[in-house]
Design a protein around this motif. Structure first.
Motif, short mmCIF file in Angstrom:
data_model
loop_
_atom_site.label_atom_id
_atom_site.label_comp_id
_atom_site.label_asym_id
_atom_site.label_seq_id
_atom_site.Cartn_x
_atom_site.Cartn_y
_atom_site.Cartn_z
N LEU A 1 0.84 -1.19 0.00
CA LEU A 1 0.00 0.00 0.00
C LEU A 1 0.88 1.25 0.00
O LEU A 1 2.04 1.20 0.45
N PRO A 2 0.34 2.34 -0.48
CA PRO A 2 1.11 3.59 -0.41
C PRO A 2 1.46 3.90 1.05
O PRO A 2 0.77 3.49 1.98
N GLU A 3 2.52 4.62 1.22
CA GLU A 3 2.99 4.94 2.58
C GLU A 3 1.89 5.68 3.36
O GLU A 3 1.27 6.61 2.86
N GLY A 4 1.70 5.23 4.59
CA GLY A 4 0.71 5.87 5.47
C GLY A 4 -0.69 5.29 5.35
O GLY A 4 -1.58 5.65 6.13
N TRP A 5 -0.91 4.38 4.40
CA TRP A 5 -2.23 3.79 4.20
C TRP A 5 -2.31 2.41 4.88
O TRP A 5 -1.34 1.67 4.91
N THR A 6 -3.51 2.09 5.38
CA THR A 6 -3.73 0.79 6.02
C THR A 6 -5.20 0.38 5.86
O THR A 6 -6.07 1.25 5.65
N ALA A 7 -5.45 -0.91 5.94
CA ALA A 7 -6.83 -1.40 5.88
C ALA A 7 -7.50 -1.17 7.23
O ALA A 7 -6.98 -1.59 8.27
N VAL A 8 -8.64 -0.51 7.22
CA VAL A 8 -9.35 -0.20 8.47
C VAL A 8 -10.64 -1.02 8.63
O VAL A 8 -11.21 -1.06 9.73
N ALA A 9 -11.07 -1.68 7.57
CA ALA A 9 -12.28 -2.52 7.65
C ALA A 9 -12.29 -3.51 6.51
O ALA A 9 -11.84 -3.20 5.40
N ALA B 1 -16.66 -9.06 -1.58
CA ALA B 1 -15.66 -8.64 -0.60
C ALA B 1 -15.47 -7.13 -0.68
O ALA B 1 -15.45 -6.55 -1.77
N GLU B 2 -15.30 -6.52 0.48
CA GLU B 2 -15.06 -5.07 0.53
C GLU B 2 -13.96 -4.79 1.55
O GLU B 2 -13.99 -5.31 2.66
N VAL B 3 -13.02 -3.95 1.13
CA VAL B 3 -11.96 -3.50 2.03
C VAL B 3 -11.90 -1.98 1.96
O VAL B 3 -11.90 -1.40 0.87
N ILE B 4 -11.85 -1.35 3.13
CA ILE B 4 -11.72 0.11 3.19
C ILE B 4 -10.31 0.45 3.68
O ILE B 4 -9.88 -0.03 4.73
N TYR B 5 -9.64 1.26 2.88
CA TYR B 5 -8.29 1.70 3.21
C TYR B 5 -8.33 3.19 3.57
O TYR B 5 -9.12 3.96 2.99
N SER B 6 -7.46 3.58 4.49
CA SER B 6 -7.44 4.98 4.90
C SER B 6 -6.04 5.39 5.33
O SER B 6 -5.25 4.56 5.81
N ASN B 7 -5.76 6.68 5.14
CA ASN B 7 -4.49 7.24 5.65
C ASN B 7 -4.76 8.19 6.82
O ASN B 7 -3.88 8.97 7.20
#
Length: 201
Positions: A102-110, A119-125
């Motif tokens: 993932l780009p720097e600072g981004w992570t999966a939050v849900a 399937a659904e994944v929400i990523y956020s910085n």
């Protein structure tokens, strides 16, 4: 004695007296039977009322008891949240494509599975958000029904948005559908960079 006999012989009894006496005796007999019949009627009525009351109680009791032969239907939860994107495949008939990095600072939050098929994944910085979806088939599974003013096609991707910014990217391969929603909208290069991360070489 002969004198009294003569007196009785001279007594004349009206012809209807015998009939009246007989009628009076019959009426008296009826009066004696009346109370007994009324008591019988009252007893029968009481027994009937008790029977109806008991049957009513039995019927109501039956309504209040749970029907164990036909238990209530239970509806499965159509949304299954998991602890990480890697666990999605445990609730799906396929293993969803996930980015290697993932780009720097981004992570999966849900991470969520819908109806055992999507399937659904929400990523956020911390400020911005990207929602990724995938499912088998070729239909639009983005869940985004906005009528965007701009649509551009690039290398198999459909980029949708306004004012030269991309809010939605959708694409398909031979087996799966994919989508990416961006909040806020991003430029084309950023949108394509995210989409390439989920595409099989």
């Amino acid at each position: 004695m002969n004198r009294y006999k003569g007196l009785f012989e001279n007594i004349e009894v009206p012809q209807n007296m015998a009939e009246r006496i007989e009628q009076g005796l019959q009426n008296k007999a009826v009066d004696k039977k009346g109370p007994s019949r009324r008591k019988t009627y009252r007893l029968v009525a009481s027994l009937a009322a008790c029977f109806i009351l008991v049957m009513g109680i039995v019927y109501i009791h039956g309504l209040l008891q749970p029907d164990i032969t036909n238990p209530p239907l239970t509806v499965a939860n159509p949304m299954q949240q998991v602890d990480s994107p890697e666990e999605l495949q445990n609730y799906l008939p396929f293993a969803p494509l996930l980015p290697a990095a993932l780009p720097e600072g981004w992570t999966a939050v849900a991470a969520t599975v819908y109806n055992g098929t999507l399937a659904e994944v929400i990523y956020s910085n911390g400020n911005d958000e990207v929602r990724y979806r995938t499912a088998q088939g070729s239909s639009d599974i983005s869940g985004d029904y906005t009528l965007y003013l701009e649509t551009r096609e690039y290398n198999g991707y459909s980029l949708k948005g306004e004012q030269e910014l991309v809010a939605l990217v959708i694409w398909t391969d031979d087996e799966f559908s994919f989508s990416l929603n961006f909040t806020p909208a991003v430029d084309d290069q950023t949108a394509l960079s995210w989409a390439d991360a989920f595409k099989v070489d």
